[in-house]
Design an enzyme around this catalytic site. Structure first.
Site, PDB file in Angstrom:
ATOM      1  N   GLU A 280      -4.583   2.358  -4.472  1.00 46.53           N
ATOM      2  CA  GLU A 280      -3.159   2.541  -4.188  1.00 46.53           C
ATOM      3  C   GLU A 280      -2.522   1.240  -3.743  1.00 46.53           C
ATOM      4  OE1 GLU A 280      -5.205   3.791  -0.256  1.00 46.53           O
ATOM      5  OE2 GLU A 280      -5.684   3.675  -2.371  1.00 46.53           O
TER       6      GLU A 280
ATOM      7  N   ASP B  76      -2.206  10.542  -9.540  1.00 44.08           N
ATOM      8  CA  ASP B  76      -1.897   9.681 -10.679  1.00 44.08           C
ATOM      9  C   ASP B  76      -0.392   9.648 -10.956  1.00 44.08           C
ATOM     10  OD1 ASP B  76      -4.572   9.182 -10.960  1.00 44.08           O
ATOM     11  OD2 ASP B  76      -4.854  10.454 -12.730  1.00 44.08           O
TER      12      ASP B  76
ATOM     13  N   ASP C 186       0.851  -1.191   0.000  1.00 44.99           N
ATOM     14  CA  ASP C 186       0.000   0.000   0.000  1.00 44.99           C
ATOM     15  C   ASP C 186       0.888   1.243   0.000  1.00 44.99           C
ATOM     16  OD1 ASP C 186      -2.414  -1.253  -0.011  1.00 44.99           O
ATOM     17  OD2 ASP C 186      -2.964  -0.755   2.055  1.00 44.99           O
TER      18      ASP C 186
ATOM     19  N   ASN D 283      -3.843  13.109  -2.707  1.00 46.85           N
ATOM     20  CA  ASN D 283      -4.993  13.563  -3.481  1.00 46.85           C
ATOM     21  C   ASN D 283      -5.632  14.804  -2.865  1.00 46.85           C
ATOM     22  OD1 ASN D 283      -4.933  11.634  -5.544  1.00 46.85           O
ATOM     23  ND2 ASN D 283      -6.082  10.153  -4.340  1.00 46.85           N
TER      24      ASN D 283
END
Length: 241
Positions: free
Chosen positions: A134, A108, A91, A99
């Site tokens: 993710e 991204d 992860d 974000n």
């Protein structure tokens, strides 16, 4: 702007190939070579579509479907050959902050950069996949227990020391938490059980502070009741052959 119409084979009126060809064009995949409508051309078209269907569009890694198929094949190989195999699940730490702070475009960029770092950290024979937002996974065939920790740490450090440009003049560093489990050798397990074992170690890495690697203590995993049942059923089947 829509791309120009693509030529279709005149001798295959029953085939609806427009969508397939448009999909390849939009995906940036080279159109098949050869004479349109020929057997080689159609096979190239099928191969290109299969490749697209097995790849994550953002990172270019194997997608979850391709990962699950590869995992099932590796489980079968380990049960038959007894060779070791390691599964890593990863992860990106605190990805939501990226974000929220920089926007999804920056997120991204981080996903692409992490994907590239993972591929650079392992062998060509290893499969790297994006299995969630993710979340990533790596299948490492024929990876002995003596090397498992070294490989996982190399992956972790590669990401940790990789700056990611998220805006003009702005870079950030990210980290990953990694969990790992070896497939039980000579035992008929299941992909679900193997992933669960790796995920247990991933949760432990996250609970202990993140940016950590946690692997099962030994390559000889504790055989679960379900795996014992599968092993017993395998022996019964062989006895009746």
């Amino acid at each position: 702007m829509d791309p120009s119409p693509l030529p279709l084979p005149a001798d295959a009126p029953g085939l609806r190939l427009e969508s397939a060809l448009q999909l390849l064009a939009h995906s940036g995949v080279a159109l098949p070579g050869g004479e349109p409508g020929s057997e080689a051309w159609l096979q190239g078209l099928v191969d290109a579509l299969v490749e697209i269907s097995s790849r994550d569009a953002l990172t270019g890694l194997a997608n979850r479907r391709a990962f699950e198929l590869a995992l099932a094949r590796e489980i079968d190989r380990v049960a038959r050959s007894g060779e070791p195999a390691l599964l890593l699940t990863l992860d990106i730490d605190h990805f939501k902050r990226v974000n929220d702070t920089w926007g999804h475009g920056a997120g991204d960029q981080v996903l692409r950069a992490v994907a590239a770092a993972l591929v650079d950290s392992v062998r060509p024979m290893d499969l790297v996949a994006r299995i969630g937002g993710e979340e990533f996974a790596i299948i490492l065939p024929n990876c002995a227990s003596a090397f498992g920790e070294t490989v996982a740490e190399r992956v972790r450090r590669r990401v940790e020391h990789m700056p990611v440009a998220v805006a003009p003049g702005q870079q950030l560093n990210c980290t990953v938490s990694i969990g790992g489990a070896f497939a039980p050798q000579w035992v008929r397990s299941t992909p679900t059980l193997w992933v669960e074992r790796a995920d247990q170690q991933l949760y432990l890495a996250k609970a202990q502070g993140r940016n950590l690697v946690r692997l099962e203590p030994t390559a000889v995993s504790v055989v679960s009741n379900e795996e014992r049942r599968l092993l017993f059923e395998t022996f019964q089947f062989q006895d009746h052959e």
